[in-house]
Scaffold this active site. Structure first.
Site, PDB file in Angstrom:
ATOM      1  N   TYR A   1      -2.431  -1.208  10.584  1.00 27.91           N
ATOM      2  CA  TYR A   1      -2.567  -1.565   9.162  1.00 27.91           C
ATOM      3  C   TYR A   1      -1.323  -1.132   8.383  1.00 27.91           C
ATOM      4  O   TYR A   1      -0.726  -1.933   7.648  1.00 27.91           O
ATOM      5  CB  TYR A   1      -3.820  -0.915   8.566  1.00 27.91           C
ATOM      6  CG  TYR A   1      -3.913  -1.104   7.067  1.00 27.91           C
ATOM      7  CD1 TYR A   1      -4.311  -2.333   6.533  1.00 27.91           C
ATOM      8  CD2 TYR A   1      -3.568  -0.080   6.177  1.00 27.91           C
ATOM      9  CE1 TYR A   1      -4.373  -2.525   5.146  1.00 27.91           C
ATOM     10  CE2 TYR A   1      -3.626  -0.269   4.807  1.00 27.91           C
ATOM     11  CZ  TYR A   1      -4.033  -1.486   4.299  1.00 27.91           C
ATOM     12  OH  TYR A   1      -4.080  -1.680   2.935  1.00 27.91           O
TER      13      TYR A   1
ATOM     14  N   SER B   1       0.877  -1.178   0.000  1.00 31.72           N
ATOM     15  CA  SER B   1       0.000   0.000   0.000  1.00 31.72           C
ATOM     16  C   SER B   1       0.914   1.227   0.000  1.00 31.72           C
ATOM     17  O   SER B   1       2.112   1.083   0.294  1.00 31.72           O
ATOM     18  CB  SER B   1      -0.836  -0.023   1.286  1.00 31.72           C
ATOM     19  OG  SER B   1      -1.356   1.252   1.580  1.00 31.72           O
TER      20      SER B   1
HETATM   21  N1  LIG Z   1      -8.813  -0.550  -1.634  1.00 37.71           N
HETATM   22  C1  LIG Z   1      -7.814   0.218  -1.216  1.00 37.71           C
HETATM   23  O1  LIG Z   1      -7.947   1.456  -1.096  1.00 37.71           O
HETATM   24  C2  LIG Z   1      -6.463  -0.397  -0.946  1.00 37.71           C
HETATM   25  C3  LIG Z   1      -5.338   0.448  -0.888  1.00 37.71           C
HETATM   26  C4  LIG Z   1      -4.090  -0.109  -0.656  1.00 37.71           C
HETATM   27  C5  LIG Z   1      -3.970  -1.476  -0.477  1.00 37.71           C
HETATM   28  N2  LIG Z   1      -5.066  -2.273  -0.529  1.00 37.71           N
HETATM   29  C6  LIG Z   1      -4.891  -3.718  -0.321  1.00 37.71           C
HETATM   30  O2  LIG Z   1      -5.444  -4.421  -1.422  1.00 37.71           O
HETATM   31  C7  LIG Z   1      -5.760  -5.748  -1.015  1.00 37.71           C
HETATM   32  C8  LIG Z   1      -7.138  -6.118  -1.549  1.00 37.71           C
HETATM   33  O3  LIG Z   1      -8.125  -5.343  -0.907  1.00 37.71           O
HETATM   34  P1  LIG Z   1      -9.377  -4.735  -1.681  1.00 37.71           P
HETATM   35  O4  LIG Z   1      -9.162  -3.284  -1.784  1.00 37.71           O
HETATM   36  O5  LIG Z   1      -9.642  -5.510  -2.908  1.00 37.71           O
HETATM   37  O6  LIG Z   1     -10.493  -4.955  -0.568  1.00 37.71           O
HETATM   38  P2  LIG Z   1     -11.836  -5.848  -0.528  1.00 37.71           P
HETATM   39  O7  LIG Z   1     -12.684  -5.549  -1.716  1.00 37.71           O
HETATM   40  O8  LIG Z   1     -12.399  -5.616   0.823  1.00 37.71           O
HETATM   41  O9  LIG Z   1     -11.299  -7.340  -0.658  1.00 37.71           O
HETATM   42  C9  LIG Z   1     -10.605  -7.961   0.401  1.00 37.71           C
HETATM   43  C10 LIG Z   1     -10.490  -9.452   0.119  1.00 37.71           C
HETATM   44  O10 LIG Z   1      -9.759 -10.048   1.193  1.00 37.71           O
HETATM   45  C11 LIG Z   1     -10.451 -11.199   1.647  1.00 37.71           C
HETATM   46  N3  LIG Z   1     -10.256 -11.414   3.079  1.00 37.71           N
HETATM   47  C12 LIG Z   1     -10.398 -10.513   4.082  1.00 37.71           C
HETATM   48  N4  LIG Z   1     -10.216 -11.119   5.272  1.00 37.71           N
HETATM   49  C13 LIG Z   1      -9.956 -12.429   5.006  1.00 37.71           C
HETATM   50  C14 LIG Z   1      -9.694 -13.570   5.816  1.00 37.71           C
HETATM   51  N5  LIG Z   1      -9.687 -13.501   7.150  1.00 37.71           N
HETATM   52  N6  LIG Z   1      -9.489 -14.751   5.201  1.00 37.71           N
HETATM   53  C15 LIG Z   1      -9.531 -14.850   3.857  1.00 37.71           C
HETATM   54  N7  LIG Z   1      -9.757 -13.819   3.039  1.00 37.71           N
HETATM   55  C16 LIG Z   1      -9.981 -12.622   3.612  1.00 37.71           C
HETATM   56  C17 LIG Z   1     -11.929 -10.924   1.333  1.00 37.71           C
HETATM   57  O11 LIG Z   1     -12.610 -12.145   1.107  1.00 37.71           O
HETATM   58  P3  LIG Z   1     -13.805 -12.723   2.044  1.00 37.71           P
HETATM   59  O12 LIG Z   1     -14.582 -11.568   2.542  1.00 37.71           O
HETATM   60  O13 LIG Z   1     -14.539 -13.667   1.164  1.00 37.71           O
HETATM   61  O14 LIG Z   1     -13.068 -13.424   3.107  1.00 37.71           O
HETATM   62  C18 LIG Z   1     -11.842 -10.141   0.027  1.00 37.71           C
HETATM   63  O15 LIG Z   1     -11.848 -11.010  -1.078  1.00 37.71           O
HETATM   64  C19 LIG Z   1      -5.639  -5.770   0.506  1.00 37.71           C
HETATM   65  O16 LIG Z   1      -4.429  -6.380   0.866  1.00 37.71           O
HETATM   66  C20 LIG Z   1      -5.621  -4.296   0.885  1.00 37.71           C
HETATM   67  O17 LIG Z   1      -4.923  -4.071   2.082  1.00 37.71           O
HETATM   68  C21 LIG Z   1      -6.321  -1.763  -0.758  1.00 37.71           C
END
Ligand SMILES: NC(=O)c1ccc[n+]([C@@H]2O[C@H](COP(=O)([O-])OP(=O)(O)OC[C@H]3O[C@@H](n4cnc5c(N)ncnc54)[C@H](OP(=O)(O)O)[C@@H]3O)[C@@H](O)[C@H]2O)c1
Length: 254
Positions: free
Chosen positions: A150, A137
């Site tokens: 985080y 991130s």
């Molecule tokens: N969106 C942003 O602004 C942003 C910015 C920087 C970095 N990121 C990073 O990008 C990555 C993807 O996030 P996203 O933005 O796509 O968010 P998201 O739409 O909330 O997706 C998160 C995913 O992680 C899975 N997950 C969460 N807790 C879990 C657990 N205990 N066991 C297994 N799977 C789990 C969820 O699946 P289930 O709910 O089915 O478990 C979901 O598929 C993350 O690492 C996040 O930190 C996001």
């Protein structure tokens, strides 16, 4: 025929986008998430649209026994790409947030990523071939008041992955760290931080972020900060005092 790709957090956001990109490229998929109905939905869509082979595993990556079970189940599959994408945030004042949730976050964001990289990375080294993508991130570079744990987990991801990429240089295996900024997924909603400044400014579309990330992975880049504004933000922090960086970060998180 192409081999297997394992994607964690494939039920939503970036993970779902990566699943579509990799299926379109002809890879067979191993999808991981907690929500069985969503996993089934995504699997069916990918099979129908891209005629690829899909396995899905319901796994809570905050639970060690479930991570171990997943590793055993995929042990014999030749995994060519590992995408450690699953992650979440616990937002709020550290002294009042739920420690249990933070422990779970450390398991998902750090420990499961490290374990999967260790076990699948070892096999890749034996095969002399493989690509690993770990999702960091811009918080990997900038400490985040109200997101302190985080951002610390994401600093770990960056430091670990960059060092490992160097260690594996002669092995045929690359480790790419992707550092997105605010991206339009369920991430902000799950952490109850949709209304903060960070998510009301320059939020990138998830498809664009996933495509840029995949390009970086394909080229075997060590690190990719996604988007010009995020690149500039990180660059500026190298030239201004930390106290100012923290002040601005604190504003953005409210
Ligand atoms: N969106 C942003 O602004 C942003 C910015 C920087 C970095 N990121 C990073 O990008 C990555 C993807 O996030 P996203 O933005 O796509 O968010 P998201 O739409 O909330 O997706 C998160 C995913 O992680 C899975 N997950 C969460 N807790 C879990 C657990 N205990 N066991 C297994 N799977 C789990 C969820 O699946 P289930 O709910 O089915 O478990 C979901 O598929 C993350 O690492 C996040 O930190 C996001």
């Amino acid at each position: 025929m192409k081999g297997y790709v394992l994607i964690t957090g494939a039920t939503s956001g970036l993970g779902y986008e990566f699943s579509k990109i990799l299926a379109k490229e002809g890879y067979n998929l191993i999808l991981v998430g907690r929500r069985k109905d969503k996993l089934n939905e995504v699997s069916e869509e990918l099979i129908r649209r891209y005629q690829v082979y899909v396995r899905s595993y319901v796994v809570d990556l905050s639970k060690d026994n479930e991570i171990e079970k997943l590793c055993k189940e995929v042990d014999l599959l030749p995994i060519e790409i590992l995408i450690n994408n699953a992650g979440f945030n616990v937002y709020g004042e550290f002294t009042t947030t739920d420690l249990k949730k933070e422990e779970e976050m450390i398991w998902v964001n750090i420990i499961s990523l490290t374990k999967l990289t260790k076990i699948i990375g070892k096999k890749m080294v034996e095969m002399k071939k493989g690509k690993i993508m770990n999702i960091g991130s811009i918080g990997s570079y900038i400490p985040g008041p109200l997101n302190s744990v985080y951002c610390a987990t994401k600093s770990y991801v960056l430091s670990f992955s960059q060092a490992l990429n160097e260690e594996l240089k002669a092995s045929g295996v690359t480790v790419t760290t992707i550092c997105p900024g605010a991206t339009n997924t369920n991430f902000a909603k799950s952490a109850n931080m949709e209304s903060i400044q960070l998510f009301n400014n320059n939020v990138m579309e998830v498809t664009a972020v996933a495509n840029l990330a995949y390009k970086a992975l394909d080229k075997g880049k060590v690190t990719e900060i996604i988007g010009l504004k995020n690149k500039l933000t990180v660059l500026i922090t190298k030239f201004i005092p930390l106290s100012l960086t923290l002040k601005v970060a604190s504003k953005m998180m409210r």
